[in-house]
Scaffold this motif. Structure first.
Motif, PDB file in Angstrom:
ATOM      1  N   VAL A 227       0.844  -1.203   0.000  1.00 55.90           N
ATOM      2  CA  VAL A 227       0.000   0.000   0.000  1.00 55.90           C
ATOM      3  C   VAL A 227       0.878   1.251   0.000  1.00 55.90           C
ATOM      4  N   ALA A 228       2.010   1.201   0.697  1.00 59.50           N
ATOM      5  CA  ALA A 228       2.954   2.324   0.655  1.00 59.50           C
ATOM      6  C   ALA A 228       3.472   2.527  -0.763  1.00 59.50           C
ATOM      7  N   LEU A 229       3.717   1.433  -1.470  1.00 55.53           N
ATOM      8  CA  LEU A 229       4.151   1.514  -2.873  1.00 55.53           C
ATOM      9  C   LEU A 229       3.118   2.279  -3.701  1.00 55.53           C
ATOM     10  N   PHE A 230       1.852   1.906  -3.563  1.00 53.55           N
ATOM     11  CA  PHE A 230       0.816   2.586  -4.337  1.00 53.55           C
ATOM     12  C   PHE A 230       0.689   4.049  -3.916  1.00 53.55           C
ATOM     13  N   GLY A 231       0.854   4.313  -2.619  1.00 51.78           N
ATOM     14  CA  GLY A 231       0.805   5.700  -2.170  1.00 51.78           C
ATOM     15  C   GLY A 231       1.874   6.546  -2.829  1.00 51.78           C
ATOM     16  N   ALA A 232       3.063   5.951  -3.052  1.00 48.71           N
ATOM     17  CA  ALA A 232       4.152   6.673  -3.704  1.00 48.71           C
ATOM     18  C   ALA A 232       3.854   6.956  -5.171  1.00 48.71           C
ATOM     19  N   TRP A 233       3.014   6.128  -5.785  1.00 47.92           N
ATOM     20  CA  TRP A 233       2.694   6.310  -7.203  1.00 47.92           C
ATOM     21  C   TRP A 233       1.459   7.187  -7.416  1.00 47.92           C
ATOM     22  N   ILE A 234       0.416   6.993  -6.603  1.00 47.57           N
ATOM     23  CA  ILE A 234      -0.855   7.683  -6.870  1.00 47.57           C
ATOM     24  C   ILE A 234      -1.183   8.763  -5.847  1.00 47.57           C
ATOM     25  N   GLY A 235      -0.331   8.928  -4.823  1.00 47.99           N
ATOM     26  CA  GLY A 235      -0.614   9.938  -3.809  1.00 47.99           C
ATOM     27  C   GLY A 235      -1.581   9.424  -2.747  1.00 47.99           C
ATOM     28  N   TRP A 236      -1.803  10.256  -1.756  1.00 46.90           N
ATOM     29  CA  TRP A 236      -2.626   9.829  -0.621  1.00 46.90           C
ATOM     30  C   TRP A 236      -4.126   9.955  -0.878  1.00 46.90           C
ATOM     31  N   GLN A 237      -4.509  10.802  -1.834  1.00 50.08           N
ATOM     32  CA  GLN A 237      -5.930  11.089  -2.019  1.00 50.08           C
ATOM     33  C   GLN A 237      -6.749   9.863  -2.442  1.00 50.08           C
ATOM     34  N   LEU A 238      -6.134   8.951  -3.230  1.00 48.56           N
ATOM     35  CA  LEU A 238      -6.875   7.805  -3.742  1.00 48.56           C
ATOM     36  C   LEU A 238      -6.696   6.545  -2.898  1.00 48.56           C
ATOM     37  N   LEU A 239      -5.930   6.633  -1.818  1.00 48.23           N
ATOM     38  CA  LEU A 239      -5.720   5.456  -0.979  1.00 48.23           C
ATOM     39  C   LEU A 239      -7.013   4.914  -0.369  1.00 48.23           C
ATOM     40  N   PRO A 240      -7.948   5.780   0.091  1.00 50.76           N
ATOM     41  CA  PRO A 240      -9.216   5.224   0.609  1.00 50.76           C
ATOM     42  C   PRO A 240      -9.948   4.375  -0.415  1.00 50.76           C
ATOM     43  N   LEU A 241      -9.951   4.815  -1.685  1.00 50.05           N
ATOM     44  CA  LEU A 241     -10.605   4.041  -2.739  1.00 50.05           C
ATOM     45  C   LEU A 241      -9.915   2.699  -2.924  1.00 50.05           C
ATOM     46  N   LEU A 242      -8.588   2.709  -2.937  1.00 48.52           N
ATOM     47  CA  LEU A 242      -7.812   1.472  -3.100  1.00 48.52           C
ATOM     48  C   LEU A 242      -8.161   0.469  -2.004  1.00 48.52           C
ATOM     49  N   ILE A 243      -8.103   0.904  -0.758  1.00 47.23           N
ATOM     50  CA  ILE A 243      -8.350  -0.003   0.369  1.00 47.23           C
ATOM     51  C   ILE A 243      -9.799  -0.469   0.382  1.00 47.23           C
ATOM     52  N   LEU A 244     -10.724   0.434   0.029  1.00 48.85           N
ATOM     53  CA  LEU A 244     -12.143   0.076  -0.032  1.00 48.85           C
ATOM     54  C   LEU A 244     -12.381  -0.998  -1.092  1.00 48.85           C
ATOM     55  N   MET A 245     -11.797  -0.811  -2.281  1.00 48.55           N
ATOM     56  CA  MET A 245     -11.981  -1.779  -3.357  1.00 48.55           C
ATOM     57  C   MET A 245     -11.347  -3.116  -2.998  1.00 48.55           C
ATOM     58  N   ALA A 246     -10.127  -3.088  -2.458  1.00 41.96           N
ATOM     59  CA  ALA A 246      -9.437  -4.329  -2.099  1.00 41.96           C
ATOM     60  C   ALA A 246     -10.207  -5.089  -1.019  1.00 41.96           C
ATOM     61  N   SER A 247     -10.705  -4.364  -0.029  1.00 41.64           N
ATOM     62  CA  SER A 247     -11.453  -5.001   1.063  1.00 41.64           C
ATOM     63  C   SER A 247     -12.750  -5.617   0.555  1.00 41.64           C
ATOM     64  N   ALA A 248     -13.433  -4.898  -0.333  1.00 39.80           N
ATOM     65  CA  ALA A 248     -14.696  -5.403  -0.875  1.00 39.80           C
ATOM     66  C   ALA A 248     -14.472  -6.680  -1.684  1.00 39.80           C
TER      67      ALA A 248
END
Length: 298
Positions: A227-248
């Protein structure tokens, strides 16, 4: 020469897409090697470190002496062979997809079945690489994201097989994400740095909260780093969407396994593949998905 090549691709995008697809297909064959061998390389390294650490404690038996002389595995050696009969795979038997189809999914010597997963990974690599090319065009950003895609395919399959997200892949691509964004190629550098920190700490806090409540570890440290890797690529703003989609997706698949496959509730399920898939989708279409999601809340 490189500038001329880029100019030629810009003037004929279909050739560019075809080159990316073909190159990715070839890389897909190499990814199969990485997926199979990297965990074995790591395992050999762990055993070697344990033997060195416990050198004075282990009895001097013939078995221990023979263990220290085992053949070292690398990504290039030994040559690929059939796991059933040991047949040395020739170069024309290793052409992506084509060889598998020509051999009808069987070893040319012992006729042992060759998993369909190999051509699927090769085709998936070509397909995803082409999607990146279509979305980002003839740019350096497209090249970097294609490289990240190759890494995510490896991480997904290795975690699926071994519940392991190797630092040898995750950490270099975390740093690469920060370098890619040093001039704001995808997001501003400040957002990338905050994204890397927030990505790691978000799951780290969830991990310890879950452990304090249940006494069990709900996920591995590799998930934090991914998740830190993705944060470095897409920034912090889209992290909630990433975690929400992965969890779902993880919840749906986990429940399905318990209902249809008699999967035990206590049996661990790798979370890395869901993070990798959700992160890749978020990188390509995240802003559109997030905008649509927020609009539904209004």
């Amino acid at each position: 020469m490189f500038t001329d090549l880029m100019f030629a691709f810009e003037n004929n995008l279909m050739i560019f897409y075809a080159v990316v697809a073909l190159f990715s297909l070839l890389i897909g064959s190499f990814l199969n090697v990485v997926i199979y061998r990297l965990p074995k390389i790591m395992e050999q390294g762990w055993y070697k470190e344990c033997r060195e650490f416990l050198a004075d404690e282990l009895p001097k038996t013939k078995e221990n002496k023979s263990d220290t002389k085992e053949t070292a595995i690398t990504l290039s050696k030994p040559n690929s062979t059939c796991p059933n009969c040991g047949h040395l795979i020739r170069f024309y038997e290793n052409i992506p997809v084509i060889s598998w189809l020509f051999l009808k999914g069987k070893c040319s010597q012992c006729k042992n079945k060759i998993s369909v997963r190999y051509p699927i990974i090769e085709l998936t690599t070509a397909f995803l690489g082409t999607i990146i090319a279509v979305n980002y065009g003839v740019t350096s950003t497209a090249l970097f994201i294609i490289l990240l895609t190759y890494a995510l395919i490896c991480l997904t399959m290795i975690d699926f097989d071994h519940m392991l997200l190797p630092d040898q892949i995750t950490l270099p691509f975390l740093w690469l994400g920060l370098l890619v964004n040093i001039n704001g190629a995808i997001v501003p550098l400040q957002d990338a740095v905050i994204g890397a920190v927030a990505g790691y700490m978000s799951l780290y806090c969830v991990f310890w909260l879950f452990k304090l409540i249940t006494g069990k570890e709900g996920m591995g440290y590799g998930d934090f780093k991914l998740v830190a890797l993705f944060g470095a690529w897409i920034g912090w703003q889209l992290l909630p969407l990433l975690i929400l989609m992965a969890s779902a997706v993880g919840a749906v698949i986990g429940i399905s396994l318990m209902v249809f496959k008699n999967h035990q509730r206590e049996q661990a399920i790798p979370f890395g593949p869901y993070l990798a898939i959700a992160g890749w989708i978020t990188m390509i279409w995240g802003n559109n998905i997030w905008g649509w999601y927020l609009s539904t809340l209004v």
